[in-house]
Design an enzyme around this catalytic site. Structure first.
Site, PDB file in Angstrom:
ATOM      1  N   ASN A  89      10.429  -9.186   4.423  1.00  8.63           N
ATOM      2  CA  ASN A  89      10.654  -9.618   5.896  1.00  8.63           C
ATOM      3  C   ASN A  89      10.608  -8.405   6.706  1.00  8.63           C
ATOM      4  O   ASN A  89      10.264  -8.614   7.903  1.00  8.63           O
ATOM      5  CB  ASN A  89      12.003 -10.054   6.032  1.00  8.63           C
ATOM      6  CG  ASN A  89      11.702 -11.677   5.708  1.00  8.63           C
ATOM      7  OD1 ASN A  89      12.894 -12.308   5.186  1.00  8.63           O
ATOM      8  ND2 ASN A  89      10.888 -12.504   5.315  1.00  8.63           N
TER       9      ASN A  89
ATOM     10  N   ASP B 222      14.215 -21.712   4.200  1.00  5.98           N
ATOM     11  CA  ASP B 222      12.889 -21.774   4.654  1.00  5.98           C
ATOM     12  C   ASP B 222      12.599 -22.762   5.878  1.00  5.98           C
ATOM     13  O   ASP B 222      13.052 -23.974   5.856  1.00  5.98           O
ATOM     14  CB  ASP B 222      11.927 -21.768   3.781  1.00  5.98           C
ATOM     15  CG  ASP B 222      10.578 -21.467   3.930  1.00  5.98           C
ATOM     16  OD1 ASP B 222      10.395 -20.737   4.993  1.00  5.98           O
ATOM     17  OD2 ASP B 222       9.608 -21.737   3.455  1.00  5.98           O
TER      18      ASP B 222
HETATM   19  C1  FPP Z   1      12.619 -18.359   6.662  1.00  5.84           C
HETATM   20  O1  FPP Z   1      12.131 -19.108   7.810  1.00  5.84           O
HETATM   21  C2  FPP Z   1      13.988 -17.766   7.076  1.00  5.84           C
HETATM   22  C3  FPP Z   1      14.145 -16.222   7.156  1.00  5.84           C
HETATM   23  C4  FPP Z   1      13.334 -15.417   6.879  1.00  5.84           C
HETATM   24  C5  FPP Z   1      15.359 -15.906   7.349  1.00  5.84           C
HETATM   25  C6  FPP Z   1      16.756 -16.655   7.221  1.00  5.84           C
HETATM   26  C7  FPP Z   1      17.862 -16.365   8.170  1.00  5.84           C
HETATM   27  C8  FPP Z   1      18.527 -17.263   8.939  1.00  5.84           C
HETATM   28  C9  FPP Z   1      18.872 -18.663   8.164  1.00  5.84           C
HETATM   29  C10 FPP Z   1      19.511 -16.880   9.917  1.00  5.84           C
HETATM   30  C11 FPP Z   1      20.480 -15.758   9.772  1.00  5.84           C
HETATM   31  C12 FPP Z   1      21.250 -15.632   8.575  1.00  5.84           C
HETATM   32  C13 FPP Z   1      22.500 -15.685   8.451  1.00  5.84           C
HETATM   33  C14 FPP Z   1      23.369 -15.434   7.068  1.00  5.84           C
HETATM   34  C15 FPP Z   1      23.298 -15.471   9.841  1.00  5.84           C
HETATM   35  P1  FPP Z   1      10.734 -18.720   8.277  1.00  5.84           P
HETATM   36  O2  FPP Z   1      10.964 -17.886   9.328  1.00  5.84           O
HETATM   37  O3  FPP Z   1       9.985 -17.927   7.222  1.00  5.84           O
HETATM   38  O4  FPP Z   1      10.189 -20.198   8.471  1.00  5.84           O
HETATM   39  P2  FPP Z   1       8.635 -20.586   8.536  1.00  5.84           P
HETATM   40  O5  FPP Z   1       8.312 -20.476   7.310  1.00  5.84           O
HETATM   41  O6  FPP Z   1       8.674 -22.123   9.119  1.00  5.84           O
HETATM   42  O7  FPP Z   1       7.922 -19.645   9.491  1.00  5.84           O
END
Ligand code: FPP
Length: 247
Positions: free
Chosen positions: A74, A26
């Site tokens: 998501n 996250d």
């Molecule tokens: C949460 O951060 C993260 C995600 C919804 C996506 C996770 C994806 C990756 C780390 C990259 C792609 C993965 C691979 C395996 C290549 P957020 O966007 O909710 O962050 P925030 O809470 O700060 O908005």
């Protein structure tokens, strides 16, 4: 720059290493926002952290690493962000295949994989098939994954067997539910890490984390490096797991 992991004293007992680490990655969005960058840049940097985590797990002797790469929820994000994540995922799969072969890492995926765009599924299936014989370490990508969806799916599987007359409802127990989850052969996580300081499970591996040790760090996922994972594993080594028994 490579970091040096803390070395145990020569006569110290072998450190307790979790067999399975699960990570809620996250903070990508906040990392980008702090730098006035588009959210996609945070995900890009987050993909780099995934590479680092895979290497560190291999180094520490962690056999299974499961990362929450895309949840069922998501899909409700803005379309450009979903597209950026799917493109990043394809790029990651294409670029990492060689690394998986070199390190004998098996790739697996859990989730409602049929939701994914065809091009992602094609790449995913290709890498999963190409690495299925490796047993040194396993990377599990949770994609279009939801813990409740997974449990509901297991219930459907069991109901089908009851309907077909191959399962007696009275024999349905915890083991039967575990056996009908997406990856029944993978042990439950010993350690669940969440980055960015949020104190939530967010529908991740709900059934499997029953007795996992939780570790929450304020570090945002794009900043999560070898030393952060090593620290989480060190802390895990100090925990006393009782599994509901007396210490
Ligand atoms: C949460 O951060 C993260 C995600 C919804 C996506 C996770 C994806 C990756 C780390 C990259 C792609 C993965 C691979 C395996 C290549 P957020 O966007 O909710 O962050 P925030 O809470 O700060 O908005």
């Amino acid at each position: 720059m490579s970091t040096v992991l803390p070395q145990p004293a020569p006569d110290a007992p072998a450190p307790k290493v979790p067999a399975h680490v699960a990570i809620i990655m996250d903070g990508n969005g906040r990392w980008a926002q702090q730098r006035n960058l588009p959210r996609a840049k945070g995900h890009e940097k987050g993909a780099e952290s995934v590479r680092v985590a895979i290497k560190t797990c291999k180094k520490l002797g962690i056999k299974f690493l499961t990362v929450y790469a895309f949840s069922v929820e998501n899909w409700n994000r803005p379309k450009p962000e979903i597209e950026a994540l799917m493109t990043l995922l394809k790029k990651f799969l294409r670029n990492e295949e060689r690394e998986f072969h070199e390190n004998k890492i098996r790739l697996r995926a859990i989730g409602r994989l049929s939701d994914l765009p065809k091009s992602v599924r094609r790449e995913l299936n290709h890498v999963m098939q190409a690495t299925e014989h490796y047993r040194d370490a396993t990377l599990v990508l949770a994609l279009s994954y939801g813990g409740r969806t997974e449990i509901a799916h297991a219930a459907q599987e069991l109901a089908r067997k009851v309907k077909a007359g191959t399962l007696d409802p009275d024999t349905i127990n915890e083991a039967a539910i575990s056996a009908n989850l997406y990856a029944p052969d993978i042990p439950d996580p010993d350690l669940m890490i969440r980055t960015s300081g949020e104190m939530r499970i967010s529908n991740f591996l709900l059934w499997q984390v029953s007795y996992a040790e939780l570790y929450i760090t304020d570090t945002l996922w794009p900043d999560f490096r070898e030393e952060h994972l090593a620290k989480a594993v060190e802390e895990y080594g100090r925990r006393h797991r009782r599994f509901g028994l007396v210490g």
